[in-house]
Scaffold this active site. Structure first.
Site, PDB file in Angstrom:
ATOM      1  CG  PHE A   1      -1.918   1.014   1.395  1.00  0.00           C
ATOM      2  CD1 PHE A   1      -3.060   0.985   0.616  1.00  0.00           C
ATOM      3  CD2 PHE A   1      -1.791   2.018   2.353  1.00  0.00           C
ATOM      4  CE1 PHE A   1      -4.055   1.942   0.775  1.00  0.00           C
ATOM      5  CE2 PHE A   1      -2.777   2.973   2.523  1.00  0.00           C
ATOM      6  CZ  PHE A   1      -3.916   2.939   1.728  1.00  0.00           C
ATOM      7  CB  ALA A   2       2.683   2.919  -2.593  1.00  0.00           C
TER       8      ALA A   2
ATOM      9  CB  SER B   1       3.523   7.338   3.746  1.00  0.00           C
ATOM     10  OG  SER B   1       2.525   6.977   4.672  1.00  0.00           O
TER      11      SER B   1
ATOM     12  CB  ILE C   1       6.305   1.743   0.784  1.00  0.00           C
ATOM     13  CG1 ILE C   1       6.087   3.192   0.329  1.00  0.00           C
ATOM     14  CG2 ILE C   1       5.305   0.798   0.157  1.00  0.00           C
ATOM     15  CD1 ILE C   1       4.795   3.824   0.830  1.00  0.00           C
TER      16      ILE C   1
ATOM     17  CD  GLU D   1      -3.276   0.389   8.703  1.00  0.00           C
ATOM     18  OE1 GLU D   1      -4.502   0.465   8.873  1.00  0.00           O
ATOM     19  OE2 GLU D   1      -2.668  -0.687   8.496  1.00  0.00           O
ATOM     20  N   GLY D   2      -2.232   6.161  10.733  1.00  0.00           N
ATOM     21  CA  GLY D   2      -2.783   7.266  11.505  1.00  0.00           C
ATOM     22  C   GLY D   2      -2.216   7.291  12.901  1.00  0.00           C
TER      23      GLY D   2
END
Length: 396
Positions: free
Chosen positions: A128-129, A131, A162, A368-369
């Site tokens: 999941f790219a 940031s 990543i 993730e936050g």
């Protein structure tokens, strides 16, 4: 107080979840993978999880998954038990789900049928790219560009932090497709296979809890329009929808780490001789263990409440997911710190289980936050709901 399995009696779960918990707990207890090479270990975990059938919970049944739709409680049950055993097992599982989540939610039928069965079997590693160097917590600050070309898009820019970077077979990449837009508008998602020309690994990143992590460089990286995930300009919403699903599972991983820390602490307290008795007989140690147990149950309750709510309602569950992640990760950090303290010197000895947990938990309060972002999300959602209620004429 919940033991390692008694919380499965809570009403959040169906019999299928309880059966899954028993199955993964039994399976993972038989697994042992060397951590000397984090890349090799993660590849091994993905392969093993795929062969055992657990990665099928990361994709829908139509593409070889175990259930008709992604089920938050199943994801959380799996992550909790994997994390309790081995952080890299949890990492490998989680990234298969997060890395392919955008495809599940908005990919074309051809894209789904090409990639999701491979994710489920563990024959393709996902990433999941999202940031960037200046776009972490502030996702709307994405600067990587997607320029339209004849029949496709050209990606230019840099992604960093990543997970699975360097070992992934494909990346779900979020880029700004409208140069005139700013903030959350004008972002689009793309599937980029690892071998795509113009995509390079600019840097491998080492962290306190080793796992595959990298900076990606996109330089005139050409992808066809068939690799676009969802509608043009819908990338930000798609990223948030994906995170809404998997953010709760981060809380479950934190619960798994904390549960292992409590278990190790109780065993150590009962075995360690101290002042003519045992550490467990000392009132202060008893109080600390009591605090650990209470914090663990609080984290666990919020986690599975959020997972249950997401599975049971079509509405977004952003606030409850944020509450779960905030509470579980912060409580787990405190629980593990207390475990280190009660272990004494052993707690900081390299290679000891609680020393490993101390390193493993830290990143969960960021990715993730970050914790601070979760607080903002919760406050914003509650204030927005109150404002909407005030404006509703039915409340006049």
């Amino acid at each position: 107080m919940s033991t390692s399995t008694s919380h499965l009696d809570w009403p959040f779960f169906d019999d299928a979840h309880r059966s899954l918990a028993r199955e993964v707990a039994q399976w993972v207890s038989t697994q042992s993978i060397d951590h000397a090479d984090a890349d090799a270990a993660c590849r091994s975990w993905v392969k093993a999880l795929g062969a055992a059938g657990f990665l099928r919970y990361c994709v829908p049944a139509a593409q070889g998954g175990a259930l008709a739709e992604l089920d938050s409680r199943a994801l959380c049950v799996l992550r909790e038990h994997l994390a309790e055993h081995d952080a890299l097992a949890d990492f490998a599982f989680a990234m298969q789900g997060l890395g392919s989540g955008a495809i599940t939610l908005a990919g074309s039928e051809a894209m789904k049928q090409t990639w999701l069965p491979k994710v489920a079997r563990g024959t393709a590693i996902a990433a999941f790219a999202l940031s960037e160097p200046d776009a972490g917590s502030d996702v709307a600050a994405i600067a990587t560009t997607a320029t339209p070309t004849k029949g496709g898009w050209r990606l230019d820019g840099r992604k960093t932090w990543i997970s699975n970077g360097g070992i992934a077979d494909f990346y779900c990449v979020f880029a700004r497709s409208d140069a005139a837009s700013s903030g959350a508008k004008g972002i689009t998602a793309f599937l980029v296979p690892a071998e795509t020309k113009g995509l390079t690994i600019a840097e491998r990143i080492e962290t306190v809890s080793p796992h595959p992590l990298a900076t990606l460089q996109f330089t005139a990286c050409e992808v066809p329009d068939t690799h676009r995930i969802g509608a043009v300009g819908d990338g930000f919403k798609l990223a948030m929808r994906t995170l809404d699903i998997f953010r709760v599972s981060v809380a479950a991983a934190a619960v798994g780490f904390a549960r292992r820390a409590l278990r190790e602490t109780i065993a150590r307290a009962n075995a360690r001789a101290m002042f003519g008795s045992t550490l467990a007989a000392q009132p202060l140690a008893q109080a600390i263990v009591g605090d650990m147990a209470a914090d663990l149950d609080a984290a666990c309750l919020l986690t599975y409440r959020a997972a249950w709510q997401r599975d049971r309602t079509p509405a977004r569950t952003t606030a409850v997911a944020a509450m779960a992640k905030l509470t579980a990760t912060e409580h787990a950090q405190t629980i593990i710190d207390r475990a280190v303290q009660l272990h004494g010197g052993l707690g900081v000895r390299s290679g000891h289980i609680v020393e490993r947990l101390y390193r493993d938990i830290r990143a969960l309060r960021i990715y993730e936050g970050a914790t601070e972002v979760q607080r903002l999300i919760i406050g914003r959602e509650l204030l927005k709901a109150a404002e909407s209620a005030t404006r509703d004429p039915r409340n006049a």
